[in-house]
Design a protein around this motif. Structure first.
Motif, short mmCIF file in Angstrom:
data_model
loop_
_atom_site.label_atom_id
_atom_site.label_comp_id
_atom_site.label_asym_id
_atom_site.label_seq_id
_atom_site.Cartn_x
_atom_site.Cartn_y
_atom_site.Cartn_z
N ASP A 31 2.16 51.35 1.67
CA ASP A 31 3.19 50.32 1.86
C ASP A 31 3.84 50.52 3.22
N ALA A 32 3.17 50.03 4.26
CA ALA A 32 3.65 50.23 5.63
C ALA A 32 4.87 49.37 5.90
N THR A 33 5.78 49.90 6.69
CA THR A 33 6.99 49.18 7.10
C THR A 33 6.81 48.67 8.52
N PRO A 34 7.08 47.39 8.78
CA PRO A 34 7.00 46.90 10.16
C PRO A 34 7.94 47.67 11.08
N ARG A 35 7.43 48.09 12.23
CA ARG A 35 8.26 48.89 13.12
C ARG A 35 9.40 48.08 13.71
N MET A 36 9.13 46.86 14.13
CA MET A 36 10.14 46.02 14.75
C MET A 36 10.34 44.77 13.90
N THR A 37 11.56 44.29 13.85
CA THR A 37 11.88 43.02 13.19
C THR A 37 12.46 42.07 14.22
N ILE A 38 11.78 40.94 14.41
CA ILE A 38 12.20 39.94 15.39
C ILE A 38 12.65 38.70 14.62
N SER A 39 13.94 38.40 14.69
CA SER A 39 14.48 37.26 13.96
C SER A 39 14.19 35.97 14.71
N TYR A 40 14.46 34.86 14.06
CA TYR A 40 14.20 33.55 14.66
C TYR A 40 14.99 33.38 15.96
N GLY A 465 -6.03 53.01 7.51
CA GLY A 465 -4.83 52.22 7.25
C GLY A 465 -4.50 51.30 8.40
N VAL A 466 -3.29 50.74 8.35
CA VAL A 466 -2.82 49.87 9.41
C VAL A 466 -1.42 50.30 9.82
N HIS A 467 -1.10 49.99 11.04
CA HIS A 467 0.26 50.17 11.56
C HIS A 467 0.81 48.79 11.88
N ILE A 468 1.88 48.39 11.17
CA ILE A 468 2.48 47.07 11.40
C ILE A 468 3.39 47.18 12.61
N ILE A 469 2.97 46.56 13.70
CA ILE A 469 3.70 46.66 14.96
C ILE A 469 5.03 45.93 14.88
N GLU A 470 5.02 44.73 14.31
CA GLU A 470 6.26 43.95 14.24
C GLU A 470 6.12 42.87 13.18
N GLU A 471 7.25 42.40 12.71
CA GLU A 471 7.33 41.23 11.84
C GLU A 471 8.22 40.21 12.54
N PRO A 589 16.55 50.18 17.18
CA PRO A 589 15.63 49.05 17.31
C PRO A 589 14.39 49.16 16.45
N SER A 590 14.02 50.38 16.08
CA SER A 590 12.81 50.59 15.28
C SER A 590 13.17 50.85 13.83
N ASN A 591 12.46 50.17 12.92
CA ASN A 591 12.67 50.41 11.50
C ASN A 591 12.08 51.74 11.04
N LEU A 592 11.25 52.34 11.85
CA LEU A 592 10.63 53.61 11.48
C LEU A 592 11.39 54.81 12.02
N ALA A 593 12.40 54.57 12.85
CA ALA A 593 13.13 55.68 13.47
C ALA A 593 14.21 56.20 12.53
N ARG A 594 14.53 57.49 12.67
CA ARG A 594 15.61 58.12 11.93
C ARG A 594 16.75 58.40 12.90
#
Length: 841
Positions: A31-40, A465-471, A589-594
Motif C-alpha cells: 500500500d504505497a503512499t504518494p510522495r507528493m500531493t498536488i491540489s487543484y 513494486g512501485v513508487h508513487i511519485i505524486e498524486e 512537502p513530502s508525505n513520506l518524510a518524518r
C-alpha cells in the motif's frame, strides 16, 4: 479497527480463494503512499478543452500530425496536441435526430443520458480517412470521415455489427489492415461477442454447445506482432482483456458470492490470419482461447483497465492491469496493479485445457489426448509444410476440440507472483504507461493511474513494486477519469473526462528546489543539474546527460556535496511570555518524510514530552518556560536523508517584569502594558457599558409600561411593527433561573424571568446602539490569535458574546464555544424578523 484487520482479512481471502500467486510481502507493504500531493489550486502548465458536448471518453492521438482526436456525446473534435486549449480546433456535430431519440425513449431508455449519439469508436482507417462509430440513440451508425476536411460523409454505415447499443456497455475495438476487430455486446439483447468485420472473412465467437463468452465486459484489446523475428513464421495475434461471469469450477469457495454474481478477469486471443473453418466453425474463430487472470484476491477482483508496452516486440511485450477489490460484504474497497508478461500468457495458452463435464455440470481439467495440429494455434511455417495453409485446412477433429475447449486450465499469474501495488480506499478506472530512458542508460516503466474521483497517480515501477511519485487533483469537483493518452513528443498526458479534456505535463521538475528533493522524487524524467543548481527534465535539457544527478533505484545518492543541496532556510525569531503557547510552523512537502525537531542542534524533541507537541504542520510548545529558549531546527527525514526545512530562534521572556529603576519611564514603556491587563480592562469597560445600557432600557421601559398599566415587559424596535417573535438574550455564563416573580404570574411568555431578557420587536422606540467593540488584537509573536469572544451574525443583528471567569480573567475559546453551542441549540427554533435592525449586547 479496519486498519488492523486489513492485512489479516486480505490474507484469509487469498487463502480461501482458488490456487493462485502466493504473497511474499505483507499486504501493508504493497500500500504505497504518494510522495507528493498536488491540489487543484497548485496545478501548473495545465490546459483545458471543453465544449457544449459531454462524455469526452474516446481519444485518438496522432503524433505525426500533432492532433488529438476526441469522440464525445454528439460531437467529434480535432485538437492541437501541442495546446488543446488554443481555440483553433475543428468540430463535427453528430447528434441523433429527435425522431431517433423519441424511439429510444419509447424503448424504455433514459432520454437524459442514453438516447444520444455517444461516439464509442474512433480509429485511423487509412491514409486519408478516420473511422468512427456511435450508439446513435440505440441504433448504432458508423462513418468514414475525411481526416483533412474533418467532415461527416453524405452516407453512413450500419453499426449494429460494430458498435454497442448501450453507451455504458464495455467495448474495445481496433482497425488492423483495414479490418475492424471489435468486442462488446452488440444487438439489443444479444450475448457478448468478439467480431471481425469490414474484412473478406468476417468472423465471430461460437455460441453452442458452449458459450465462449459469458456476460463479458470488455476493457482493452491490442495487436501483438508475434510474427516479427519469428523463427517459425508465427502469426500476429489480437489479445482481449475482459471480466465475465465465472465458470462452475471457479465459484466453489465458501467465502465467494453465489455463482450467478461471481465474476473473474480473463485474457483471450485470436490469430489475425484466422479464416474460420470450412465445414465446422464456419465464419467462427478457430483460434479463440481464453484464460483466467489472477492478481491478488481471485474471488473479489474486477478488471478495470489494461495497457500494453512494446507490443511491436513480442519478446518484450508486457501488460499492466488495474483491478478493483471489493468483498461481498462491501466493507472494504481497494485497487491492485499487476504486471503480466506476454511470455507467461503464451505459456498458459500452450498448457492444458478445461472441458465441461455434463455429468457433474461443471468445468474440470481435460485429461484426454490433444489432437494435432494443436487446437487454437495459428498457422505457422511447419504447419504449412504439412499442408495446412490456412485455418480452413484444419481437420474436423481439431475444430470440434476447439468448440468444446475454449478455456485453459492454468491461470495467468502476475510477474513474480504478486501485485506491484495494493491501494486501499482508491478505485482506479484507467491506466497508461510509457518506458522512460534515464541518463544512466536504464529504462523504467512510468505509470499514470486515473481514479474514480478525479486524481492522477504517477508511479514508477521498481522491481517487485512501485513508487508513487505524486498524486494530482485534476478536478475541482470529483469526477471519473475515463481515458488516458501519453504523447512523448509533446511531453503531455491527455485526460478524457465526462466534462472535457485536460492536458498535463508528464513532469514538473521545477517543483523540486534542492538536489535532495530532486533525487528523492525518483522521477525518471527529472535530474539535478549541478551546473545551474536546478532540477531539470531530462527530455528537454541541453546539458550533458552524463553530468546529471539521478538515483531512481535508491533515491538517496548523489547529493553529498553541500553546494548542491539548495539554499538554507531563513532564520526566524519568536519571542513569547513565559506560560504562553508558541507554534513554530514547518510544512513537510513530502508525505513520506518524518518531521524531526532539534533543539540547539543536538537535542531531539519527542512528541508529548516537556510540553512539546510535534504535528504535521509544525511544533507546538505549550506552557513555555525559560528552558524552552534556544535554536530550533525542523528537518525532514526521508529515505536516509535529512533536510533542513525551517530554523527558529525562540526567546521566552519572564511573565512578571523586573522592578523598573526610579528613572522616569519612557514613552515606549508607557505604551507596552501587559496583554492580559488589556483584556481585563477591555472586558470591564464593555461590562460597564452593558450594565449602563441595561439599566437605561429597564428604566425607559418601566416608565412606558407604568403609564399603560403593564409591568416588567420590555420591547425595542420601530413603532407599529407587529408579529415579531421574541428574541431571548441572556448572559453566556449563567443559566436562566426557573423561578418567576410572584407579581408576574399570568403574564406567560411575555414576562421577565429571572435574569433573562426578552426583546420583542414591534413596540417602543429604538434604543441607541451600543458602542462598537474594540478591534481584535493583532497576531501575537507566538503565532496564535487569542480572542476571548466570538461574533455571530443573525438577521442583521450583531451579538457580541463575552464570558468572564470568577477571577476576571478571560476563559479560553474552547469552553466558550461549548457554552455558546448550548445556548444556540436552545434558541435555534426562535423565529427572527427578516429585517431586525436592533443591536444588543
Amino acid at each position: 479497527m479496519w486498519g488492523r484487520l486489513w492485512p489479516l482479512l486480505l490474507g484469509v481471502l487469498a487463502a480461501t480463494a482458488v490456487p493462485g500467486p502466493s504473497l511474499r510481502r505483507p499486504s501493508l507493504e504493497l500500500d504505497a503512499t504518494p510522495r507528493m500531493t498536488i491540489s487543484y489550486e497548485e496545478l501548473s502548465g495545465t490546459r483545458y478543452f471543453q465544449a457544449q458536448a459531454q462524455n469526452y471518453s474516446t481519444l485518438l492521438l496522432e503524433e505525426a500530425s500533432a492532433r488529438l482526436l476526441v469522440g464525445a456525446r454528439g460531437a467529434l473534435f480535432s485538437l492541437s496536441a501541442q495546446d488543446i486549449g488554443d481555440g483553433a480546433h475543428k468540430e463535427i456535430h453528430w447528434e441523433a435526430s429527435p425522431e431517433m431519440q423519441s424511439k429510444c425513449h419509447q424503448k424504455g431508455k433514459n432520454n437524459l443520458t442514453e438516447c444520444f449519439n455517444h461516439v464509442r469508436f474512433l480509429q485511423r482507417l487509412n491514409a486519408t480517412h478516420l473511422y468512427a462509430c456511435g450508439t446513435h440513440a440505440f441504433q448504432p451508425l458508423c462513418a468514414a470521415i475525411d481526416a483533412e476536411a474533418f467532415t461527416l460523409p453524405s452516407s453512413f454505415e450500419e453499426g449494429k455489427e460494430k458498435c454497442p447499443y448501450d453507451p455504458a456497455r464495455g467495448f474495445t475495438g481496433l482497425v488492423i489492415d483495414g479490418g475492424l476487430y471489435t468486442a462488446t455486446r452488440y444487438e439489443f439483447r444479444s450475448i457478448p461477442d468478439i467480431r471481425r468485420s469490414r474484412h473478406p472473412h468476417a468472423l465471430r465467437t461460437e455460441e453452442a454447445p458452449v458459450h465462449w463468452l459469458n456476460d463479458a465486459e470488455f476493457v482493452f484489446s491490442v495487436l501483438v506482432r508475434e510474427s516479427e523475428a519469428s523463427v517459425v513464421g508465427d502469426d500476429d495475434k489480437v489479445y482481449y482483456f475482459f471480466t465475465e461471469r465465472a465458470a462452475a469450477e471457479e465459484g466453489s469457495s465458501s467465502f465467494s458470492p453465489s455463482r450467478s454474481s461471481h465474476r473473474v478477469a480473463r485474457v483471450a486471443r485470436v490469430c489475425k490470419g484466422d479464416l474460420g473453418g470450412k465445414k465446422i466453425l464456419q465464419k467462427k474463430w478457430t483460434s479463440f482461447l481464453k484464460a483466467r487472470l489472477i492478481c491478488h484476491i481471485p474471488q473479489y477482483e474486477k478488471l478495470r483497465g489494461v495497457c500494453s508496452l512494446d507490443a511491436e516486440r513480442a519478446a518484450h511485450t508486457r501488460f499492466y492491469a488495474a483491478f478493483s477489490l471489493t468483498t461481498q460484504w462491501k466493507t472494504l474497497e481497494a485497487s491492485a496493479i499487476c504486471r503480466f508478461d506476454l511470455a507467461e500468457v503464451q505459456a498458459v495458452f500452450s498448457g492444458p485445457y478445461m472441458e465441461y463435464q455434463d455429468g457433474a455440470r461443471r468445468w474440470g481439467r481435460y485429461e484426454g489426448g490433444v489432437p494435432e495440429p494443436r487446437p487454437g494455434s495459428c498457422i505457422t511455417d511447419p504447419l504449412r509444410s504439412r499442408g495446412f495453409n490456412s485455418s480452413q485446412d484444419l481437420p474436423s477433429l481439431v475444430l470440434d476440440f476447439v468448440k468444446l475447449h475454449p478455456l485453459m486450465a492454468r491461470p495467468v499469474v502476475p510477474t513474480r507472483g504478486r501485485p506491484l501495488l495494493l491501494k486501499r480506499n482508491v478505485r482506479y478506472t484507467h491506466l497508461t504507461a510509457i518506458p522512460v530512458s534515464t541518463p544512466a542508460g536504464l529504462t523504467y516503466d512510468l505509470l499514470f493511474l486515473g481514479t474514480a474521483d478525479g486524481w492522477i497517480h504517477k508511479a514508477v515501477v521498481l522491481g517487485p513494486g512501485v513508487h508513487i511519485i505524486e498524486e494530482t487533483q485534476v478536478f475541482r469537483e470529483p469526477q471519473s477519469v475515463d481515458n488516458l493518452v501519453i504523447s512523448p513528443r509533446q511531453h503531455s498526458l491527455y485526460v478524457g473526462t465526462p466534462s472535457g479534456v485536460i492536458q498535463l505535463p508528464l513532469s514538473t521538475c521545477f517543483r523540486y528546489q534542492s538536489c535532495y528533493d530532486c533525487i528523492l522524487a525518483r522521477d525518471p524524467y527529472c535530474s539535478w543539474n549541478p551546473s545551474n543548481h536546478s532540477c531539470v527534465a531530462t527530455t528537454t535539457t541541453t546539458a550533458n546527460r552524463t553530468s546529471l544527478i539521478q538515483d531512481i533505484e535508491r533515491g538517496n545518492r548523489g547529493c553529498e556535496g553541500s553546494s548542491r543541496t539548495g539554499p538554507l532556510p531563513t532564520l526566524k525569531t519568536r519571542s513569547v511570555l513565559q506560560g504562553d503557547n508558541v507554534l513554530l510552523p514547518c510544512d513537510q512537502p513530502s508525505n513520506l518524510a518524518r518531521a524531526l525537531w532539534l533543539l540547539n542542534g543536538s537535542r531531539s524533541l519527542s512528541d508529548g514530552q516537556d510540553g512539546y507537541r510535534v504535528g504535521v504542520d509544525g511544533l507546538l510548545v505549550t506552557d513555555t518556560q525559560p528552558e524552552h529558549s534556544g535554536s530550533y531546527g525542523c528537518f525532514a527525514e526521508e529515505n536516509g536523508l535529512r533536510t533542513l526545512l525551517a530554523s527558529y530562534s525562540l526567546t521566552v521572556r519572564p511573565a512578571t517584569p523586573a522592578p523598573a529603576p526610579q528613572a522616569p519611564a519612557t514613552k515606549e514603556a508607557r505604551l507596552a502594558p501587559d496583554v492580559k491587563l488589556l483584556y481585563v480592562l477591555a472586558i470591564a469597560a464593555l461590562g460597564g457599558l452593558c450594565l449602563i445600557l441595561a439599566f437605561s432600557l429597564l428604566y425607559v421601559a418601566c416608565l412606558r409600561r407604568g403609564g399603560r398599566g403593564h409591568r416588567r415587559k420590555y420591547s425595542l424596535g420601530r413603532a407599529g411593527r407587529a408579529g415579531g417573535s421574541a428574541v431571548q438574550l441572556q448572559t453566556v455564563s449563567g443559566q436562566c433561573p426557573g423561578e418567576e416573580d410572584e407579581g408576574d404570574e399570568g403574564e406567560g411568555a411575555g414576562g421577565l424571568e429571572g435574569s433573562c431578557l426578552q426583546i420583542i420587536p414591534g413596540e417602543g422606540a429604538p434604543a441607541p446602539p451600543p458602542p462598537p467593540p474594540p478591534p481584535p488584537p493583532a497576531e501575537l509573536t507566538n503565532g496564535l490569535v487569542a480572542l476571548p469572544s466570538r461574533l455571530r451574525r443573525m438577521n442583521g443583528s450583531s451579538y457580541v458574546l463575552l464570558r468572564q471567569s470568577g477571577d476576571g480573567v478571560p476563559t479560553g475559546p474552547c469552553s466558550f464555544a461549548e457554552e455558546l453551542s448550548r445556548i444556540l441549540e436552545k434558541r435555534k427554533h426562535t423565529q427572527l424578523v427578516e429585517q431586525l435592525d436592533e443591536s444588543a449586547v
